[in-house]
Motif scaffolding. Structure first.
Motif, PDB file in Angstrom:
ATOM      1  N   ALA A 201       0.865  -1.187  -0.027  1.00 48.92           N
ATOM      2  CA  ALA A 201      -0.019  -0.083   0.200  1.00 48.92           C
ATOM      3  C   ALA A 201       0.842   1.246   0.006  1.00 48.92           C
ATOM      4  N   LEU A 202       1.910   1.215   0.354  1.00 49.15           N
ATOM      5  CA  LEU A 202       2.987   2.416   0.459  1.00 49.15           C
ATOM      6  C   LEU A 202       3.859   2.511  -1.042  1.00 49.15           C
ATOM      7  N   GLY A 203       3.243   1.726  -2.085  1.00 49.18           N
ATOM      8  CA  GLY A 203       3.937   1.632  -3.375  1.00 49.18           C
ATOM      9  C   GLY A 203       5.275   0.950  -3.462  1.00 49.18           C
ATOM     10  N   ALA A 204       5.028  -0.122  -2.773  1.00 49.64           N
ATOM     11  CA  ALA A 204       6.453  -1.077  -2.915  1.00 49.64           C
ATOM     12  C   ALA A 204       6.198  -2.343  -4.057  1.00 49.64           C
ATOM     13  N   THR A 205       7.091  -2.701  -4.742  1.00 56.69           N
ATOM     14  CA  THR A 205       6.609  -3.707  -5.528  1.00 56.69           C
ATOM     15  C   THR A 205       6.771  -5.056  -4.651  1.00 56.69           C
TER      16      THR A 205
ATOM     17  N   ILE B  51      -9.979   1.347  -4.801  1.00 58.91           N
ATOM     18  CA  ILE B  51      -9.516   2.821  -5.262  1.00 58.91           C
ATOM     19  C   ILE B  51      -7.982   2.810  -5.366  1.00 58.91           C
ATOM     20  N   ASN B  52      -7.431   1.917  -4.428  1.00 58.20           N
ATOM     21  CA  ASN B  52      -5.867   1.968  -4.748  1.00 58.20           C
ATOM     22  C   ASN B  52      -5.609   0.424  -4.854  1.00 58.20           C
ATOM     23  N   ARG B  53      -6.431  -0.180  -5.683  1.00 59.44           N
ATOM     24  CA  ARG B  53      -6.260  -1.768  -6.219  1.00 59.44           C
ATOM     25  C   ARG B  53      -5.695  -2.615  -5.530  1.00 59.44           C
ATOM     26  N   MET B  54      -6.066  -2.576  -4.015  1.00 62.01           N
ATOM     27  CA  MET B  54      -5.671  -3.733  -3.096  1.00 62.01           C
ATOM     28  C   MET B  54      -6.443  -4.813  -3.346  1.00 62.01           C
ATOM     29  N   ASN B  55      -7.365  -4.890  -3.919  1.00 57.64           N
ATOM     30  CA  ASN B  55      -8.398  -5.989  -4.370  1.00 57.64           C
ATOM     31  C   ASN B  55      -7.539  -6.941  -5.590  1.00 57.64           C
ATOM     32  N   ARG B  85      -0.192   3.178  -6.123  1.00 56.15           N
ATOM     33  CA  ARG B  85      -0.172   3.109  -4.671  1.00 56.15           C
ATOM     34  C   ARG B  85       0.715   4.203  -4.012  1.00 56.15           C
ATOM     35  N   LYS B  86       1.488   4.829  -4.850  1.00 58.01           N
ATOM     36  CA  LYS B  86       2.500   6.014  -4.081  1.00 58.01           C
ATOM     37  C   LYS B  86       1.698   7.173  -4.245  1.00 58.01           C
ATOM     38  N   LYS B  87       0.594   7.238  -5.026  1.00 56.49           N
ATOM     39  CA  LYS B  87      -0.116   8.399  -4.984  1.00 56.49           C
ATOM     40  C   LYS B  87      -1.552   8.258  -4.217  1.00 56.49           C
ATOM     41  N   ILE B  88      -1.822   7.011  -3.862  1.00 59.56           N
ATOM     42  CA  ILE B  88      -3.287   6.677  -2.915  1.00 59.56           C
ATOM     43  C   ILE B  88      -2.685   5.598  -1.925  1.00 59.56           C
ATOM     44  N   GLY B  89      -2.590   6.538  -0.836  1.00 62.70           N
ATOM     45  CA  GLY B  89      -2.235   5.755   0.291  1.00 62.70           C
ATOM     46  C   GLY B  89      -3.339   5.212   1.189  1.00 62.70           C
ATOM     47  N   MET B  90      -3.089   4.066   2.181  1.00 60.49           N
ATOM     48  CA  MET B  90      -4.269   3.399   2.776  1.00 60.49           C
ATOM     49  C   MET B  90      -3.598   3.096   4.185  1.00 60.49           C
ATOM     50  N   VAL B  91      -4.412   3.562   5.039  1.00 68.30           N
ATOM     51  CA  VAL B  91      -4.485   3.261   6.591  1.00 68.30           C
ATOM     52  C   VAL B  91      -5.441   2.139   6.805  1.00 68.30           C
ATOM     53  N   PHE B  92      -5.068   0.967   7.614  1.00 70.60           N
ATOM     54  CA  PHE B  92      -6.056  -0.002   7.462  1.00 70.60           C
ATOM     55  C   PHE B  92      -6.518  -0.195   9.096  1.00 70.60           C
ATOM     56  N   ILE B 169      -4.039  11.097  -2.238  1.00 71.82           N
ATOM     57  CA  ILE B 169      -5.299  10.675  -1.613  1.00 71.82           C
ATOM     58  C   ILE B 169      -5.031   9.741  -0.397  1.00 71.82           C
ATOM     59  N   VAL B 170      -5.729   9.809   0.663  1.00 71.33           N
ATOM     60  CA  VAL B 170      -5.466   8.936   1.678  1.00 71.33           C
ATOM     61  C   VAL B 170      -6.779   8.217   2.083  1.00 71.33           C
TER      62      VAL B 170
END
Lengths: 314, 252
Positions: A201-205, B51-55, B85-92, B169-170
């Protein structure tokens, strides 16, 4: 206040759990008894070895070459040979096994036929008798690859097509590969999914995540796998019978294309084929003692390293 | 269009055969806090994670429709998901700090992006920790393990960690649901301050929290977007009966 009277209806006092308790006690008790028995046998074996080998065990013994047809002298070359074997074996098995484990845990897709094939092969490899690894080493590494190398690079002159450290180590590496893979896999799996998610989620590969989060989190497991492999490698004899171990060498090996002496092999030869088995008995015990000390120390070092890594992390 | 950060167009999500999100279309405004509310299982977290394609991490998931972030469909074949994901961050929901030092947790993102200079890293670490309102509490123990922090502190650490990569975006997935009331209000205050710089989308099952912290609210139900409007409107004069029923506690 009156105390609660014990009546038929009062469930707090009922005694129909006692039977189940008894069963539990019996099971735990008999298991405990078996464990104590096994430990007792272990101590007995160690005791016999220490008792008989202690007199011959000395600094000279460990640092000198054998003399007088193995009836006197030391076992230095066997110790060195075992060390070299184990080191080259680990260099081959650990990185390869770790990468395989990483593939299986991090990259392989659920339904991948390839991944299933790899897993099946690993599990099967783990139960192949060690003598078969020896035969494989002889047929594949020595007679096929080794001779092939001689034909290609040495114009047919015999150099690689015979038993030596390299082939013996590679054979041992195959033997211990499943242990390394399974240990590393288990270690990788203990890293929780949330940490991988956090990294991604931090943009790491994926590879960055593996390198910076997953692997550091599984170092202790990798160490465990390595030590287990090394312990096995130090003790197994069958795979090196035809792939590189020698009974007696006047000098220490200078390169991986030399043969080597080995503690386990030394014990085997002395106890079955030496010219005077009775006379070499003390040396046999002492050699066994050395091998035992080596193996136990390795395991103790592993435990220490593991606990230090764990305490550093928290 | 500058005011709209994300435009969602007929987004549907399938877990294998099962449709979990049904033709979601909405506009998410920039530099505002948008709350996603709805009963359990309504799809709000699934939507957030789209939104950050974690799915993408779930093998059986299939997505149709478009998710346009600043005009670019992030589900386009040519888009690199890592960069998104560098532009759209996520807090779980449950804080997930790395078992490393506090410093290393925050520096993780910038280091991934190639930052090596120690001064630069020190600066980003301090800025991020200040932004997450936790600098004063940890400035003297930056090199202690993050695992030694309390739950509320860990979550603020995770927020700082997310901010350290300078996202636009967070996304926050019920960030305070596992925390005590004091930590919760600290996080809510934080959300309010952060919207100056970031666009925030927050999933919450706590309606009061949504009413307190957000500018816009979207109500989800059974995988569908029922209504999205200014928070004040949603909580006082919703247009759909379902929204009203949920707000007034008739179900949920």
């Amino acid at each position: 206040m009156d105390t609660i009277e014990k009546t038929e209806e009062n469930i707090f006092f009922s005694s129909n759990n006692k039977k189940s308790d008894l069963k539990g006690t019996l099971i735990v008790g008999s298991t405990l008894a078996s464990v104590i028995l096994i430990i007792a046998v272990l101590f007995l074996i160690i005791g016999i070895i220490v008792y008989n080998g202690w007199q011959t065990f000395s600094w000279e013994f460990v640092s000198a070459f054998p003399t007088d047809g193995m009836t006197k002298g030391g076992i230095f070359p066997a110790i060195i040979g075992t060390f070299i074997l184990v080191i080259v074996m680990s260099i081959a098995a650990v990185p390869f096994g770790t990468i395989t484990a990483i593939y299986l845990t991090e990259y392989a897709k659920e339904n991948s036929i390839f991944a299933t094939a790899v897993r099946f092969s690993v599990r099967t490899l783990a139960v192949v008798p060690s003598i078969i690894f020896g035969l494989f080493g002889l047929g594949f590494f020595i007679q096929f690859i080794g001779s092939g190398m001689d034909t290609a690079f040495n114009a047919g002159e015999l150099h690689w097509g015979q038993p030596n450290i390299l082939w013996a180590s590679l054979t041992m590496a195959l033997l211990t590969l499943p242990v390394v893979i399974v240990s590393v896999e288990e270690a990788l799996k203990t890293v929780p999914r949330e940490l991988r998610e956090a990294s991604l989620a931090l943009g790491a590969t994926k590879w960055q995540t593996i390198k910076k989060v997953v692997l550091p989190g599984s170092v202790s497991g990798i160490m465990t796998g390595t030590i287990l492999a090394v312990s096995r490698g130090a003790g197994e004899v069958a795979p090196i019978l035809f792939t590189g171990a020698a009974y007696y060498l006047a000098t220490l090996p200078k390169s991986v294309s030399d043969q080597f002496m080995n503690l386990g092999y030394h014990i085997y030869i002395m106890s079955t084929q030496s010219s005077d088995v009775e006379k070499t008995m003390p040396i046999q015990f002492a050699t066994t003692l050395v091998l035992l000390i080596l193996t136990i120390s390795l395991n103790v070092i592993a435990v220490i390293i593991r606990s230090r890594i764990r305490s550093k992390k928290l | 269009m500058k005011d709209i950060k994300i435009e969602v167009k007929d987004l549907s999500l399938y877990y294998g055969e099962k449709k979990a999100l049904n033709d979601i279309s909405m506009l998410i405004p920039s530099n505002k806090v948008t709350a996603l509310i709805g009963p359990s299982g309504c799809g709000k977290s699934t939507f957030l994670r789209s939104i950050n394609r974690m799915n993408d991490l779930i093998p059986s998931v299939k997505i149709t429709g478009q998710m346009l972030v600043e005009g670019v469909d992030i589900y386009d074949k040519n888009v690199d998901v890592v960069n998104i994901r560098k532009k759209i961050g996520m807090v779980f929901q449950k804080s997930n700090p790395f078992p490393k030092s506090i410093y290393e947790n925050i520096a993780y993102g910038p280091k991934i992006n190639g930052m090596k200079n120690k001064t630069d890293l020190d600066e980003i670490v301090e800025t991020s920790l200040r932004q997450a309102a936790i600098w004063e509490e940890v400035k003297d123990r930056l090199f202690d393990s993050a695992m030694g922090l309390s739950g509320g502190q860990q979550q603020r650490l995770c927020i700082a960690r997310t901010l350290a990569v300078s996202p636009d975006i967070v996304l926050m997935d019920e960030p305070a649901s596992a925390l005590d009331p004091i930590s919760t209000s600290k996080i809510e205050e934080l959300v309010h301050e952060l919207k100056e710089q970031y666009t925030i989308i927050i999933v919450t099952h706590n309606m009061q929290q949504a009413a307190r912290t957000s500018d816009f609210t979207a109500f989800f139900y059974l995988g569908e977007l029922i209504e999205i409007d200014k928070t004040k409107t949603i909580f006082t004069k919703p247009s759909k009966k379902q929204t009203e029923d949920y707000i007034t506690g008739r179900f949920g």
